[in-house]
Design a protein around this motif. Structure first.
Motif, PDB file in Angstrom:
ATOM      1  N   ILE A 199      47.646  35.478  39.245  1.00  0.00           N
ATOM      2  CA  ILE A 199      48.843  34.784  38.778  1.00  0.00           C
ATOM      3  C   ILE A 199      48.875  33.364  39.326  1.00  0.00           C
ATOM      4  O   ILE A 199      49.331  32.440  38.654  1.00  0.00           O
ATOM      5  CB  ILE A 199      50.112  35.579  39.155  1.00  0.00           C
ATOM      6  CG1 ILE A 199      51.355  34.873  38.643  1.00  0.00           C
ATOM      7  CG2 ILE A 199      50.218  35.807  40.657  1.00  0.00           C
ATOM      8  CD1 ILE A 199      52.554  35.749  38.580  1.00  0.00           C
TER       9      ILE A 199
ATOM     10  N   GLU B  62      47.354  37.979  43.293  1.00  0.00           N
ATOM     11  CA  GLU B  62      47.566  38.897  42.175  1.00  0.00           C
ATOM     12  C   GLU B  62      48.966  39.483  42.236  1.00  0.00           C
ATOM     13  O   GLU B  62      49.547  39.613  43.313  1.00  0.00           O
ATOM     14  CB  GLU B  62      46.570  40.069  42.266  1.00  0.00           C
ATOM     15  CG  GLU B  62      45.120  39.680  42.391  1.00  0.00           C
ATOM     16  CD  GLU B  62      44.485  39.401  41.032  1.00  0.00           C
ATOM     17  OE1 GLU B  62      45.128  39.733  39.997  1.00  0.00           O
ATOM     18  OE2 GLU B  62      43.378  38.852  40.994  1.00  0.00           O
ATOM     19  N   LYS B  63      49.466  39.865  41.082  1.00  0.00           N
ATOM     20  CA  LYS B  63      50.775  40.531  41.014  1.00  0.00           C
ATOM     21  C   LYS B  63      50.768  41.813  41.835  1.00  0.00           C
ATOM     22  O   LYS B  63      49.792  42.575  41.792  1.00  0.00           O
ATOM     23  CB  LYS B  63      51.096  40.897  39.566  1.00  0.00           C
ATOM     24  CG  LYS B  63      51.793  39.804  38.814  1.00  0.00           C
ATOM     25  CD  LYS B  63      52.370  40.349  37.521  1.00  0.00           C
ATOM     26  CE  LYS B  63      53.250  39.302  36.893  1.00  0.00           C
ATOM     27  NZ  LYS B  63      53.861  39.748  35.655  1.00  0.00           N
TER      28      LYS B  63
ATOM     29  N   LYS C 140      49.733  31.124  36.288  1.00  0.00           N
ATOM     30  CA  LYS C 140      49.701  31.787  34.987  1.00  0.00           C
ATOM     31  C   LYS C 140      48.927  30.945  33.973  1.00  0.00           C
ATOM     32  O   LYS C 140      49.427  30.627  32.885  1.00  0.00           O
ATOM     33  CB  LYS C 140      51.116  32.058  34.492  1.00  0.00           C
ATOM     34  CG  LYS C 140      51.868  33.033  35.404  1.00  0.00           C
ATOM     35  CD  LYS C 140      52.988  33.751  34.691  1.00  0.00           C
ATOM     36  CE  LYS C 140      54.277  32.963  34.732  1.00  0.00           C
ATOM     37  NZ  LYS C 140      55.432  33.748  34.257  1.00  0.00           N
ATOM     38  N   ASP C 141      47.754  30.509  34.381  1.00  0.00           N
ATOM     39  CA  ASP C 141      46.854  29.742  33.512  1.00  0.00           C
ATOM     40  C   ASP C 141      47.354  28.352  33.145  1.00  0.00           C
ATOM     41  O   ASP C 141      46.813  27.706  32.259  1.00  0.00           O
ATOM     42  CB  ASP C 141      46.551  30.518  32.213  1.00  0.00           C
ATOM     43  CG  ASP C 141      45.521  31.594  32.461  1.00  0.00           C
ATOM     44  OD1 ASP C 141      44.771  31.448  33.448  1.00  0.00           O
ATOM     45  OD2 ASP C 141      45.481  32.563  31.690  1.00  0.00           O
ATOM     46  N   GLU C 142      48.385  27.900  33.819  1.00  0.00           N
ATOM     47  CA  GLU C 142      48.881  26.554  33.543  1.00  0.00           C
ATOM     48  C   GLU C 142      48.588  25.690  34.763  1.00  0.00           C
ATOM     49  O   GLU C 142      48.775  26.137  35.894  1.00  0.00           O
ATOM     50  CB  GLU C 142      50.393  26.636  33.283  1.00  0.00           C
ATOM     51  CG  GLU C 142      51.027  25.315  32.909  1.00  0.00           C
ATOM     52  CD  GLU C 142      52.551  25.383  33.008  1.00  0.00           C
ATOM     53  OE1 GLU C 142      53.192  24.344  32.794  1.00  0.00           O
ATOM     54  OE2 GLU C 142      53.076  26.467  33.331  1.00  0.00           O
TER      55      GLU C 142
ATOM     56  N   GLU D 147      58.007  34.955  41.014  1.00  0.00           N
ATOM     57  CA  GLU D 147      56.875  35.843  40.757  1.00  0.00           C
ATOM     58  C   GLU D 147      55.858  35.725  41.885  1.00  0.00           C
ATOM     59  O   GLU D 147      55.016  36.593  42.058  1.00  0.00           O
ATOM     60  CB  GLU D 147      56.234  35.472  39.423  1.00  0.00           C
ATOM     61  CG  GLU D 147      57.152  35.773  38.253  1.00  0.00           C
ATOM     62  CD  GLU D 147      56.522  35.392  36.933  1.00  0.00           C
ATOM     63  OE1 GLU D 147      55.603  36.096  36.482  1.00  0.00           O
ATOM     64  OE2 GLU D 147      56.948  34.375  36.361  1.00  0.00           O
TER      65      GLU D 147
END
Ligand SMILES: Nc1ncnc2c1ncn2[C@@H]1O[C@H](COP(=O)(O)OP(=O)(O)OP(=O)(O)O)[C@@H](O)[C@H]1O
Ligand SMILES: [Mg+2]
Lengths: 238, 317, 307
Positions: A3, A27-28, A63-65, A156
């Protein structure tokens, strides 16, 4: 899929390289331990990930951003929250108001919603004196308020910088239980700790920093046997 | 409940004042209300942790903008008051991008220096502004009718009080109080520090511009020396300090108290009556850092004279 | 904080070039600027000292100068004392006044935040101005001495000699201050406190005493300035007030604690002001030099300081 991910991040203070070409991910639902001797760069890593400080090199992805250029408040709104090693409560506020600030701005609650969110968090963290001003709170309560404000943003990813330091054994266990309950809510948690008992109890995985670089990683049991790690900690004793 | 009654009573007194007082008293209260509004606007900025010494500067800009637009372009005087507010707000907006990076003494000194820069610029564009001798309006607003002027100023003052209360009761309060307490905590809790600072800077500067415009139209003239006088900075600060900073009630009480005292002193000592402001500032900073209102209020709370549960009371703030 | 001499050579060289150019172009403005500049630096030095050592920006700084001016005016008026001679009793008077004010007020806010410090000194400035108002009203007053308008001619260029005194005094005070800080025990203690108050306390320096001393001396230096200024200056209650901001401008420009830098900054800005002042029809803009430079310096520092 991670994440939050740091890619080759680097941060200097004048001539001192506090974080040196560091990469790691979270990781989550996982609790990551960040350990290392004093001055290893643990707090600086948190500062870089949360945007309190900017990186000199490298990128950070959430988150890939790519969030490398995002200011701290934007990262907080996106879902990255943190506590401070030396607690930084808002002194003109009561305990619950401190937590409301997180809900109001980190999560974007309306005023009345924020009060009930904050009350829920107080219940969760077992904060009783919600209307006491910060200067009347105990060390444990201050740590909980600090944690509560971070949680109120509904994060998160959560960075906890030595929240157990300075607590009694009972108090430490109380907080350990709380952090474990957060893990169940699928938050990715990173704990910086000097107390090895806590690291052992809480973490799924550990990275060991020394002079701004990772010298070992893996489960606590493995890492604690590592020669380089032992040497780094022994070096600190001198 | 009792609080609402007091507010209602004060409002009735303020509204009916012209019925039973003469021009002199009205004039005094008009001036007190002018300073009250300035004092509150200064305090609103202070609540963000930024000490502004620019109050007189934005006051002067608003005054000049509104007078010049009437003299040069034949604008409606009432409308020109709004222009004064908008002009000051706009300048604050532009300057805010630069000066709001500064903190502590650097912000304070820069805003004070800006006040001087404004007045030097205005003095030197003499073709447009009238230079050092200033510009005179053909007519004071409402033909100088003291009752109408009093009501105009009352409206402005009430407006500013309402804005201050809105600030206190909305999320703005949480944001700016957090920023004043600890900017780093504020940032990490999702607060856009710069946005809030800019917002409050623009709003308070616009208020100062509006008040300046009203003042200029009351006396029908502007000139660099008296319009940018540091009295429009010092007196509001003293009032807020005396009453108690970071609150709405503080500056109101301070303005009434100091306004009346200095009016009385002016009668018995023509030179130097402002010394009372200096003495009070020093005294309050040293001995009552929370101001008269807050100090008394807290004492009463502690001894339970203002009834009720202490916790409930602080929580509702 | 650094009281270094070394770094300033480059600046010094630039300054000399600047002065030579101005000197050829407009010798009157040059002389005027040098005099103003020395005066500004002289007034700024004590403000910078207090700012550097106590960390307090004294907003009543200019008013202490005003008090000095009025005290000398009174000595001259009542007892016919020559202003330059009156410097001695005035320095003593200001030393005591500074000590009293420090002990009663400043001492209590040295460790507080900037808000209390600025407001307190703001309040003190108002008290000083208004006290003068009460005793002397707001009327402007002049003092005449036989020598203050003396002039000299060199190669067909005529100029007033009196103001050269400003340059002389500025250099003397600066050198005196440097010697004091470097050579005396008290000076070294002061230096140490300025560098690191906590450390100084640990090695047994009485920090409070040093603060008291620095503040009083800073106020007393203004007595010297006042004596030099009075013969050429009409005084009124706000006469000293603009110097507070101007002094801060110089301190900020020089960099906190750089005492030599203040002389350079003062002379540069003084000449800048004088040059603009000498341009017909645009003389009024000279007032903007200090404030403009102050704002630019503060803001550019803030950008450089940012990460
Ligand atoms: N703002 C700063 N300015 C200059 N140096 C800094 C700054 N923050 C940290 N450092 C330096 O960077 C290095 C890493 O510091 P950091 O606080 O990250 O260590 P840490 O691992 O958290 O140590 P500890 O266990 O003592 O908390 C240290 O040498 C520290 O002195
Ligand atoms: Mg740390």
């Amino acid at each position: 899929m991670p994440i939050l991910q740091a890619n080759n991040i680097l941060r200097k203070f004048g001539g001192l390289v506090a974080v040196n070409d560091l990469s790691f991910s979270m990781e989550k639902g996982e609790i990551l331990g960040i350990i290392g001797p004093n001055g290893a760069g643990k707090t600086t890593v948190i500062n870089l990930m949360a945007g309190t400080l900017g990186v000199n090199k490298g990128t950070i992805e959430f988150k890939d951003e790519d969030i490398t250029k995002n200011a701290a408040y934007i990262r907080n709104r996106k879902g990255i929250a943190r506590t401070f090693q030396i607690v930084r409560p808002l002194e003109n506020f009561t305990a619950i108001e401190n937590i409301m600030v997180g809900a109001l701005f980190g999560k974007g609650d309306k005023l009345n919603e924020a009060r009930s969110s904050a009350q829920n968090i107080c219940n969760l963290l077992n904060i009783k004196n919600v209307n006491k001003h910060v200067d009347e709170l105990t060390v444990l309560e201050l740590k909980k308020v600090e944690l509560g404000r971070a949680l109120a943003a509904d994060p998160e990813v959560l960075f906890l910088d030595e929240i157990m330091a300075g607590l009694t054994s009972d108090e430490t266990w109380e907080l350990i239980d709380i952090v474990k309950s957060l893990q169940k809510k699928d938050i990715a948690i990173s704990v910086v700790e000097h107390i090895m008992k806590v690291v052992k109890e809480l973490t799924d995985r550990v990275i060991v920093l020394n002079k701004g670089q990772i010298i070992a990683q893996g489960p606590y049991e493995e890492v604690s046997e590592n020669k380089e790690v032992i040497a780094a900690y022994l070096g600190e004793e001198e | 409940m009792r609080k609402n009654l007091i507010i209602l009573l004060l409002l009735i007194i303020a509204l009916t004042l012209p019925l039973y007082t003469g021009v002199y008293i009205l004039h005094i209260f008009s001036s007190i209300l002018i300073f009250l509004a300035l004092s509150l606007s200064w305090d609103m900025m202070l609540r963000t942790g930024q000490l502004s010494f620019g109050t007189a500067g934005f006051f002067g800009l608003g005054a000049y903008a509104s007078v010049l637009i009437v003299v040069k372009m034949g604008f409606n005087p009432i409308l020109s008051l709004l222009i004064g507010a908008i002009f000051s707000g706009l300048i604050a907006f532009i300057l805010g991008f630069i000066v709001l990076r500064l903190r502590e003494i650097y912000f304070a000194i820069t805003t004070l220096a800006l006040t001087h820069v404004f007045s030097v610029i205005i003095r030197n564009f003499s073709d447009f502004t009238g230079g050092a001798s200033g510009t005179i309006l053909a007519n004071a607003i409402f033909e100088g009718d003291p009752v109408k002027i009093y009501y105009l100023i009352l409206i402005v003052a009430v407006l500013v009080i309402i804005i201050s209360e809105v600030f206190k009761r909305s999320r703005i309060h949480y944001a700016i109080n957090a920023i004043r307490n600890d900017e780093i905590t504020a940032k990490s809790s999702g607060i856009n520090v710069f946005k809030y600072l800019l917002f409050v800077f623009v709003v308070t500067s616009a208020i100062q511009g509006l008040v300046g415009a009203v003042y200029a139209h009351q006396y029908a003239f502007v000139n660099p020396e008296s319009t940018f006088s540091l009295n429009f900075l010092l007196l509001p600060i003293a009032m807020a300090l005396v009453g108690g900073i970071y609150s709405t009630n503080g500056p109101i009480i301070g303005a009434l108290l100091l306004g009346l005292i200095s009016e009385y002193l002016k009668l018995i000592m023509p030179y130097g009556h402002l010394i009372v402001y200096g003495l009070i500032i020093v005294f309050v900073v040293l001995f009552l850092p929370r101001g008269i209102y807050s100090t008394i209020h807290n004492k009463l709370l502690k001894s339970n004279i203002i009834g009720g549960d202490k916790n409930a009371n602080t929580a509702s703030k | 904080m650094s009281f270094s001499l070394n770094k300033s050579y480059k600046v010094l060289l630039l300054l000399v070039i600047f002065i030579v150019i101005i000197g050829f172009w407009n010798p009157n403005a040059l002389l005027d600027g040098l005099q103003r500049g020395s005066l500004y630096s002289l007034i700024a030095l004590p403000l910078a000292l207090v700012l550097g050592i106590l960390g307090v920006l004294n907003l009543a700084h200019g008013e202490f100068l005003t008090v000095g001016l009025y005290f000398i005016f009174m000595l001259n008026n009542r007892f016919n004392l020559d202003p330059l001679v009156a410097i001695i009793p005035t320095v003593i008077f200001l030393l005591i006044l500074g000590a009293i004010i420090y002990w009663l007020t400043i001492k209590r806010v040295v460790k507080e935040g900037h808000l209390s410090q600025l407001l307190l000194t703001f309040g003190i400035s108002l008290i000083l101005i208004e006290t003068i108002n009460i005793f002397w009203t707001s009327m402007a007053r002049n003092t005449y001495t036989s020598y203050s308008y003396a002039s000299m001619e060199v190669g067909g260029f005529r100029f007033g000699t009196y103001e050269l005194l400003y340059i002389l005094i500025a250099v003397l005070v600066l050198v005196g201050l440097q010697l004091f800080l470097k050579k005396t025990r008290l000076g070294q203690a002061t230096f140490a406190v300025g560098q690191n108050p906590k450390g100084a306390k640990i090695v047994g320096i009485n920090v409070n005493y040093v603060y008291l001393f620095v503040f009083s001396v800073a106020v007393a230096i203004l007595g010297i300035v006042a004596g030099a200024m009075l013969p050429r200056t009409a005084i009124f209650p706000e006469v000293g007030s603009p110097f507070t901001l101007k002094s801060f401008a110089l301190a900020a420009m020089a960099g906190m604690g750089n005492l030599n830098g203040i002389l350079f900054a003062g002379v540069t800005l003084g000449i800048g002001e004088a040059v603009i002042n000498s341009i017909p029809n645009y003389g009024g803009w000279s007032d903007i030099v200090f404030f403009g430079v102050l704002i630019i310096v503060i803001i550019s520092r803030s950008y450089r300081g940012a990460r």
